[in-house]
Every structure is written in structure tokens, then in C-alpha cells.
Design a protein around this motif. Sequence first.
Motif, PDB file in Angstrom:
ATOM      1  N   ASP A 184     -11.375 -29.938   4.406  1.00 32.16           N
ATOM      2  CA  ASP A 184     -10.345 -30.455   3.507  1.00 32.16           C
ATOM      3  C   ASP A 184      -9.005 -30.657   4.199  1.00 32.16           C
ATOM      4  O   ASP A 184      -8.011 -31.014   3.550  1.00 32.16           O
ATOM      5  N   GLY A 185      -8.965 -30.371   5.497  1.00 31.46           N
ATOM      6  CA  GLY A 185      -7.745 -30.593   6.249  1.00 31.46           C
ATOM      7  C   GLY A 185      -6.714 -29.488   6.152  1.00 31.46           C
ATOM      8  O   GLY A 185      -5.538 -29.698   6.486  1.00 31.46           O
ATOM      9  N   ARG A 186      -7.136 -28.297   5.730  1.00 27.35           N
ATOM     10  CA  ARG A 186      -6.193 -27.178   5.659  1.00 27.35           C
ATOM     11  C   ARG A 186      -5.837 -26.719   7.068  1.00 27.35           C
ATOM     12  O   ARG A 186      -6.636 -26.825   8.004  1.00 27.35           O
ATOM     13  N   ASP A 187      -4.634 -26.178   7.212  1.00 26.78           N
ATOM     14  CA  ASP A 187      -4.132 -25.762   8.524  1.00 26.78           C
ATOM     15  C   ASP A 187      -5.046 -24.693   9.114  1.00 26.78           C
ATOM     16  O   ASP A 187      -5.174 -23.606   8.544  1.00 26.78           O
ATOM     17  N   PRO A 188      -5.676 -24.975  10.262  1.00 24.15           N
ATOM     18  CA  PRO A 188      -6.602 -23.998  10.851  1.00 24.15           C
ATOM     19  C   PRO A 188      -5.925 -22.724  11.317  1.00 24.15           C
ATOM     20  O   PRO A 188      -6.586 -21.701  11.491  1.00 24.15           O
ATOM     21  N   SER A 189      -4.594 -22.746  11.486  1.00 25.34           N
ATOM     22  CA  SER A 189      -3.882 -21.554  11.950  1.00 25.34           C
ATOM     23  C   SER A 189      -3.409 -20.661  10.808  1.00 25.34           C
ATOM     24  O   SER A 189      -2.761 -19.634  11.049  1.00 25.34           O
ATOM     25  N   THR A 190      -3.741 -21.017   9.564  1.00 24.35           N
ATOM     26  CA  THR A 190      -3.353 -20.188   8.422  1.00 24.35           C
ATOM     27  C   THR A 190      -3.961 -18.799   8.568  1.00 24.35           C
ATOM     28  O   THR A 190      -5.170 -18.659   8.779  1.00 24.35           O
ATOM     29  N   PRO A 191      -3.158 -17.735   8.454  1.00 21.48           N
ATOM     30  CA  PRO A 191      -3.679 -16.370   8.647  1.00 21.48           C
ATOM     31  C   PRO A 191      -4.695 -15.966   7.578  1.00 21.48           C
ATOM     32  O   PRO A 191      -4.555 -16.316   6.405  1.00 21.48           O
ATOM     33  N   VAL A 192      -5.711 -15.245   8.021  1.00 22.48           N
ATOM     34  CA  VAL A 192      -6.732 -14.691   7.130  1.00 22.48           C
ATOM     35  C   VAL A 192      -7.009 -13.254   7.561  1.00 22.48           C
ATOM     36  O   VAL A 192      -7.153 -12.976   8.754  1.00 22.48           O
ATOM     37  N   THR A 193      -7.078 -12.358   6.600  1.00 18.54           N
ATOM     38  CA  THR A 193      -7.447 -10.970   6.887  1.00 18.54           C
ATOM     39  C   THR A 193      -8.541 -10.534   5.926  1.00 18.54           C
ATOM     40  O   THR A 193      -8.491 -10.851   4.736  1.00 18.54           O
ATOM     41  N   VAL A 194      -9.512  -9.819   6.447  1.00 19.04           N
ATOM     42  CA  VAL A 194     -10.585  -9.245   5.637  1.00 19.04           C
ATOM     43  C   VAL A 194     -10.435  -7.724   5.677  1.00 19.04           C
ATOM     44  O   VAL A 194     -10.382  -7.137   6.759  1.00 19.04           O
ATOM     45  N   VAL A 195     -10.340  -7.111   4.497  1.00 16.81           N
ATOM     46  CA  VAL A 195     -10.218  -5.656   4.415  1.00 16.81           C
ATOM     47  C   VAL A 195     -11.486  -5.105   3.768  1.00 16.81           C
ATOM     48  O   VAL A 195     -11.770  -5.365   2.601  1.00 16.81           O
ATOM     49  N   TYR A 196     -12.243  -4.371   4.557  1.00 13.43           N
ATOM     50  CA  TYR A 196     -13.480  -3.754   4.085  1.00 13.43           C
ATOM     51  C   TYR A 196     -13.161  -2.381   3.501  1.00 13.43           C
ATOM     52  O   TYR A 196     -12.450  -1.580   4.112  1.00 13.43           O
ATOM     53  N   HIS A 197     -13.687  -2.095   2.297  1.00 14.32           N
ATOM     54  CA  HIS A 197     -13.520  -0.786   1.663  1.00 14.32           C
ATOM     55  C   HIS A 197     -12.056  -0.333   1.668  1.00 14.32           C
ATOM     56  O   HIS A 197     -11.734   0.762   2.122  1.00 14.32           O
ATOM     57  N   ALA A 198     -11.190  -1.174   1.153  1.00 14.91           N
ATOM     58  CA  ALA A 198      -9.765  -0.835   1.113  1.00 14.91           C
ATOM     59  C   ALA A 198      -9.551   0.527   0.463  1.00 14.91           C
ATOM     60  O   ALA A 198     -10.045   0.782  -0.641  1.00 14.91           O
ATOM     61  N   SER A 199      -8.872   1.410   1.178  1.00 14.99           N
ATOM     62  CA  SER A 199      -8.494   2.775   0.768  1.00 14.99           C
ATOM     63  C   SER A 199      -9.606   3.799   0.940  1.00 14.99           C
ATOM     64  O   SER A 199      -9.375   4.987   0.722  1.00 14.99           O
TER      65      SER A 199
END
Length: 266
Positions: A184-199
Motif C-alpha cells: 500500500d506504499g506505507r513508509d517501510p521505516s515506520t517503527p514496529v515493536t512486538v511485546v510478548y507476554h507484556a508484564s
Amino acid sequence: MAEPPAVPFVGAGPGDPGLLTVRGKTLLERAELVVHAGSLVNSELLDRYCESAERHSSIGMELEEIVGMIQSAYEEGRTVVRLHSGDPSIYGAALEQIDALATRNVPAYLVPGVTAAFAASATLGTQLTLNGVANHVAFTRPQGTTLEPANDHISEFVGMGDVTTCIYLGTHAVRETMDRLLDDGRDPSTPVTVVYHASWPDERIVTGTVETIADELSSSGISASALVIIGHVLSNGDYERSYLYGDWATGGTARETTTTTEHSTE
């Protein structure tokens, strides 16, 4: 015999027993039967707050089984708690249970809990909204068995730029989701974080961008029980200070400013 109290649907929070609300703790401590969301609820929480209660996992149970169990206990005069993970109002399927109980003359109500997005934000030491960076938050899920492609709006949220997008129930579909964003042309450098089992004690964090996060996540071995966050609050320190604390000097960003202004009470 006095009528038993209405059945609370309690949000257990994201995992850490300390993030259970005071009201939820009180209700669990009084419960004689707790119907909980299986491994989605930290067993330490169950052991700490309702060790003496009869406990049943609802994993694998049909709606009618869950409702029937709660109804039977209620009609016996027992104190029941239905325990959901996180907050029952977000992808919790609580209302269909409450409505089904209502048809059986069993009253029920919701008790809020801390949702995973808030625990993840705390873990990352940031806010989901930052003045000048993100003014909106979207809680969403990716297309799949439950959601038709036409109702998947992740790309739209990311394309707005000032939205922090929190994706629930989508760890397994990160690569497909990121591929759609790139298509879709979204900025490839946009930050992404995945948090597994937060807390949780085994909490893990995987960072990347729209372009790289799928590979990073694949290398981590994480495929479920994680929250995916997309947005510039994850890396952008150039936010603007809010107007909550009065005027402050011009120049510099909020993180560059270290002085505090004392306001006279005269």
C-alpha cells in the motif's frame, strides 16, 4: 435463601498479578467458583487471590457450557467470578456471555482490567499518544477467520501518520500484515515493536520497522501471545510538550529540556 450477587466479569489484566485492580482482587478473594481464561491468565494470579476457590478453565468450552456452569453455581447460591484476560471489553467476547446469562435470569456486570496495550506501553517507557507525534490510538486486529479483508483497516491507520496502531491477536500474521502495508506504499521505516507476554516474567521485546519486523520476529520464535505496536511514539523523541504545566521556554524538544519552572502561589 438470599439471592446471590450478580456475576462479575473481571479483567485479570495483562499478566502481572500486581496489575489486577483492587476491585478485581476483592471479588476474586470472595469467590467460591472462578471460571477463567486458562493459560491466558497468569496462574500466579489465581494462586495468590483465589487459591481456595473452585477453578475451571474455559479454554475449549462452548458458550453454552460456560453459561450453564455459571448458572448452576449462581442458582446454588455460590459466589461466582468470570475471569477474562486483559480487559473483557477488548476482544473478550464477554457481552455474548452476559446476554446469554440474562436470558437465564442470571445478572452479570463488567469489571475493567488493564489491557495489554497499556502494559506494553509501560514496558517500552513511552506513551501511546505524544503531542506532535501521535494524537490517536487504534486498537485493531488483522484480517483472518474472524475479520473479512474489507474490514481490516490497519493500513489506513498507519497511513494517517499520527496514529499509534495496536494490533491484538495478530502475532501469527505479522509478515502478511507488513507485506500489505508495503504494497500500500506505507513508509517501510515506520517503527514496529512486538511485546510478548507484556508484564509477565518471560516478557520479551522485538523491535524493527514495517520492512524488517517480520524477519526479526521469525528469528525470535514468537508466534502468539504478543501485542504488535506500529507508530512513531516508539522512536521519536521530538514530541512537543503539552500545555498542562504552563508556559515554557522556546527552542529544543521536550526531551532536551531539563529545567523545571516553579510557579508562585501568590
